[in-house]
Design a protein around this motif. Structure first.
Motif, PDB file in Angstrom:
ATOM      1  N   VAL A 585      -6.136  -5.475  -6.266  1.00 45.44           N
ATOM      2  CA  VAL A 585      -6.132  -4.263  -5.450  1.00 45.44           C
ATOM      3  C   VAL A 585      -6.573  -4.597  -4.023  1.00 45.44           C
ATOM      4  CG1 VAL A 585      -7.178  -1.986  -5.115  1.00 45.44           C
ATOM      5  CG2 VAL A 585      -6.531  -2.750  -7.422  1.00 45.44           C
ATOM      6  N   VAL A 589      -4.378  -4.240  -0.367  1.00 40.89           N
ATOM      7  CA  VAL A 589      -4.877  -3.530   0.808  1.00 40.89           C
ATOM      8  C   VAL A 589      -4.991  -4.479   1.997  1.00 40.89           C
ATOM      9  CG1 VAL A 589      -6.830  -2.232   1.755  1.00 40.89           C
ATOM     10  CG2 VAL A 589      -6.081  -1.825  -0.607  1.00 40.89           C
ATOM     11  N   PHE A 612     -10.324   3.077  -1.948  1.00 40.07           N
ATOM     12  CA  PHE A 612     -10.013   2.323  -3.163  1.00 40.07           C
ATOM     13  C   PHE A 612     -11.258   1.950  -3.959  1.00 40.07           C
ATOM     14  CE2 PHE A 612      -7.140   1.437   0.354  1.00 40.07           C
ATOM     15  CZ  PHE A 612      -5.940   1.901  -0.159  1.00 40.07           C
ATOM     16  N   LEU A 617      -9.328   1.289 -11.891  1.00 40.90           N
ATOM     17  CA  LEU A 617      -8.140   1.036 -11.079  1.00 40.90           C
ATOM     18  C   LEU A 617      -7.069   0.300 -11.891  1.00 40.90           C
ATOM     19  CD1 LEU A 617      -9.774  -0.067  -7.704  1.00 40.90           C
ATOM     20  CD2 LEU A 617      -8.485   2.040  -8.117  1.00 40.90           C
ATOM     21  N   LYS A 619      -2.300   0.095 -11.715  1.00 41.19           N
ATOM     22  CA  LYS A 619      -1.169   0.400 -10.841  1.00 41.19           C
ATOM     23  C   LYS A 619      -0.988   1.907 -10.666  1.00 41.19           C
ATOM     24  CE  LYS A 619       3.819  -0.142 -10.272  1.00 41.19           C
ATOM     25  NZ  LYS A 619       5.081  -0.662 -10.853  1.00 41.19           N
ATOM     26  N   LEU A 622      -3.685   3.275  -8.418  1.00 46.55           N
ATOM     27  CA  LEU A 622      -3.442   2.865  -7.039  1.00 46.55           C
ATOM     28  C   LEU A 622      -2.299   3.676  -6.429  1.00 46.55           C
ATOM     29  CD1 LEU A 622      -4.051   0.948  -4.692  1.00 46.55           C
ATOM     30  CD2 LEU A 622      -2.388  -0.658  -5.692  1.00 46.55           C
ATOM     31  N   GLN A 623      -1.268   3.950  -7.221  1.00 42.36           N
ATOM     32  CA  GLN A 623      -0.133   4.722  -6.713  1.00 42.36           C
ATOM     33  C   GLN A 623      -0.559   6.137  -6.325  1.00 42.36           C
ATOM     34  OE1 GLN A 623       3.257   4.886  -9.337  1.00 42.36           O
ATOM     35  NE2 GLN A 623       4.579   5.780  -7.788  1.00 42.36           N
ATOM     36  N   TRP A 626      -2.359   5.992  -3.121  1.00 44.11           N
ATOM     37  CA  TRP A 626      -1.440   5.680  -2.021  1.00 44.11           C
ATOM     38  C   TRP A 626      -0.620   6.909  -1.613  1.00 44.11           C
ATOM     39  CZ3 TRP A 626      -2.047   0.728  -0.319  1.00 44.11           C
ATOM     40  CH2 TRP A 626      -1.280   0.362   0.786  1.00 44.11           C
ATOM     41  N   TRP A 654       4.582  -2.207  -2.993  1.00 44.70           N
ATOM     42  CA  TRP A 654       4.429  -2.859  -4.293  1.00 44.70           C
ATOM     43  C   TRP A 654       5.467  -3.972  -4.478  1.00 44.70           C
ATOM     44  CZ3 TRP A 654       0.685  -2.875  -7.689  1.00 44.70           C
ATOM     45  CH2 TRP A 654       0.907  -3.394  -8.966  1.00 44.70           C
TER      46      TRP A 654
END
Length: 676
Positions: A585, A589, A612, A617, A619, A622-623, A626, A654
């Protein structure tokens, strides 16, 4: 001609007396008041000598005397606390028990002592002094000789005055505390010197010859301002003054004059002004009376005006280990407690009642401070908690000690405000001494410092009252606790119109402890204590640091908070490692921040790590971050540029990252290791 010569001699004596009064008092370790003679020896002859006494208040003539005649000059002790029969014999007896090298009993008409031609006083008038013949005058350092004599005669003066405290000052437990006060506060500061000048100005207004003609508006600052100490809000007294017709106003002035200058003892004057209907004035309470007495009689009254309350004399007596006075009337309580505190502190602040008051207020705050040292270094703990080097924390503290104010600047989400709050907690444990304010486009000078606010009085009429803002409140708190650190966090400092909000405060950021006349205090000088530190935070996504007023920039140190540069570089990676979250992650970033820096020509609009710093955490998590946090920020920065906006959509980011470092991404197995 003889009278003119005598007048010139007296003028010189007055100049010497006033110029050396505070230094002589300090050297003698007690309050001494300058006295000089009249122009005439008697009804016929003008005087032909010059003398100046620095006298113990309340005595007939116990003083340090400088005495000049045609034969020479004497500097020494005038040993007369009273004028009772046998006073000279008693004085000589005490002097003989404390012989001083180079000193002798000098006289004129007295039966004892060497006759050097002194004239005046009674037939027993003597002085225990060093003698300087006229031939020594060209090389004589008069000031040095006077101050040395003050030090020499201090023990004899104390015995003649019947002082009960014989303990050497170096053995007094208060000595170290007074030294700490002076070291911590820098007393006397320019602000204290301004207070002394204000007292002289007020004393002129309260002079018996001036008081009857002084304008009402000129009197109000005595009780409405903090100059030479505050008395608290006095709206009732203001109303009494405002609404008085000419006859009533003259009665009020007569009461003021009686309290300051009446023939009765001060305690009686206070009681009568509180109780006698012919003198009583609504709102004219004992705190204002004590301030007027401190202004008009500074050799006697200290600058602590209330009797009760957290800032009153009763509490100060307890702090000093002095029993409360056993008295019935308010006047007796006020005067007796004042005298007890004055006597206790006089040798530490001789001739300086302002210093006594400043010390007592400081000590009252000092007494409430926790005395235990922290088990761990709070800055070590802070550095570990914030995942930064201790040297970075030390640098910020050093910058605060230097200019007293810093700005943390950088993109949003870089932890500026969080770091500022945690640092403030470590430096100032007391929450009341570390307020947080946030600026915005509507923030005004009146919001931040002080301004007038409408309110209704007791009669339901609309009035306006000067109301403190957060900075004025903190400044007042710091003034009540000199030497104790205070810290204000100004969040989003660059969102306000800073020249408009700060006004003359911009000057005070640089020139601490320097009194200035502020917008709403033309009669009440305001100073910003050196004990107040400021930490501002500045979001560079809102406004570039280049747009900050140059005068403000010079007065603050600026500390960068950038995700890929300086002390904050790698912060997200360190947090992910400590919390057991996936390291990739941080890699994603960091890659995007490098791309943003290239696209935007600098680091001011990068992604902050705080977006973050969440547990769990993967994917999908994180999506979500984002799409709902990062992409709106990207759309704002590249508004109208669809190509670049799409370049930073999550699926594109990604794909690029997976192409470059796909092997670092894997679903977590049950054992917690990535599957490749």
């Amino acid at each position: 001609m003889y009278r003119d010569n005598a007048a010139a001699l007296v003028a010189v004596a007055q100049h010497i007396g006033s110029a050396l009064e505070s230094s002589v008092a300090e050297a003698a370790g007690r309050t001494l008041k300058a006295h000089t003679p009249g122009v005439m020896w008697d009804t016929v002859w003008p005087r032909g000598d010059l003398w100046t006494d620095w006298r113990v208040p309340g005595t007939y003539g116990l003083s340090l005397r400088l005495w000049l005649n045609a034969n020479g000059l004497a500097v020494g002790l005038r040993p007369f606390p009273d004028a009772q029969p046998g006073a000279t014999e008693h004085a000589v007896e005490v002097i003989n028990s404390h012989p001083l090298e180079g000193y002798e009993v000098l006289a004129g008409r007295s039966r004892v002592g060497r006759d050097v031609g002194f004239t005046g006083g009674g037939t027993g008038e003597v002085i225990y002094a060093r003698w300087f013949d006229r031939s020594t005058f060209p090389s004589l350092d008069l000031r040095a000789e006077v101050l040395q004599a003050a030090r020499d005669i201090a023990p004899i003066m104390a015995e003649l005055n019947g002082d009960t405290t014989t303990m050497d000052a170096n053995d007094d437990g208060l000595t170290a505390i007074v030294a700490e006060f002076k070291s911590a506060t820098g007393y006397p500061t320019p602000g204290h010197e301004q207070d002394k000048a204000d007292r002289r100005d007020f004393a002129q207004l309260l002079d018996p010859e001036e008081l009857s003609i002084v304008d009402r508006a000129d009197l109000r600052p005595i009780w409405n301002t903090q100059r030479y100490g505050g008395t608290g809000p006095m709206s009732t007294l203001n109303k009494s003054i405002r609404d008085a017709d000419d006859t009533e106003y003259q009665r009020i002035i007569d009461t003021f004059s009686y309290v300051c200058w009446g023939d009765d003892a001060p305690a009686i004057r206070i009681n009568r002004a509180l109780e006698d209907e012919t003198l009583r004035v609504r709102g004219f309470g004992e705190s204002v009376m004590m301030k007027m007495l401190a202004i008009t009689h500074p050799e006697k009254f200290i600058t602590v005006y209330p009797y009760t309350g957290p800032k009153g004399k009763l509490r100060m007596l307890k702090l000093m280990g002095i029993a409360a006075p056993d008295a019935a009337g308010r006047g007796e309580l006020q005067v007796a407690s004042n005298d007890a505190l004055h006597a206790r502190l006089d040798r530490f602040f001789p001739g300086d009642p302002l210093g006594m008051g400043a010390f007592l207020y400081w000590y009252a705050e000092h007494d409430q401070s926790p005395s235990l040292e922290p088990v761990v270094d709070p800055l070590d703990d802070l550095a570990e908690q914030m995942l930064v080097d201790r040297s970075f924390v030390d640098d910020i503290v050093a910058l605060l000690k230097d200019k007293k104010q810093v700005v943390f600047y950088g993109p949003p989400g870089t932890g500026k405000t969080y770091f500022a709050r945690k640092l403030a907690e470590a430096l100032v444990p007391d929450p009341a001494r570390r307020p947080v304010v946030q600026f915005h486009p509507s923030t005004s000078y009146e919001d931040f410092f002080e301004g007038y606010r409408p309110e209704t009085d007791a009669d339901g009429l609309m009035t306006y009252r000067l109301q403190r803002g957060p900075l004025a409140e903190l400044a007042a708190r710091a003034n009540d606790a000199p030497g104790r650190r205070h810290l204000m966090i100004i969040d989003e400092i660059n969102r306000a119109n800073l020249p408009k909000v700060l006004g003359e405060l911009l000057f005070l950021f640089e020139y601490r402890n320097t009194p200035v006349r502020t917008l709403y205090r033309p009669d009440d000088p305001f100073e910003l204590s050196k004990d107040i530190w400021f930490i501002g935070t500045m979001n560079t996504a809102d406004r570039s640091i280049a747009l900050v007023d140059a005068a403000l920039r010079r007065r603050f140190h600026f500390v960068p908070f950038f995700p890929n540069h300086g002390p904050m570089a790698g912060l997200l990676a360190r947090w992910l490692e400590r919390e057991g979250e996936p390291a990739w992650v941080g890699d994603v970033v960091a890659q995007v921040n490098d791309e943003l820096e290239r696209e935007l020509g600098g680091p001011h609009l990068q992604l902050g790590p705080s977006h973050f710093m969440k547990r769990g955490l993967d994917k999908d998590a994180l999506q979500r971050i984002w799409v709902y946090d990062v992409e709106p920020f990207i759309e704002d920065q590249f508004f109208g540029d669809a190509t670049r906006i799409n370049y930073f959509r999550f699926d594109q980011v990604w794909k690029r990252f997976n192409d470059l470092a796909g092997e670092s991404i894997g679903e977590m197995s049950d054992g917690g290791e990535p599957e490749i």
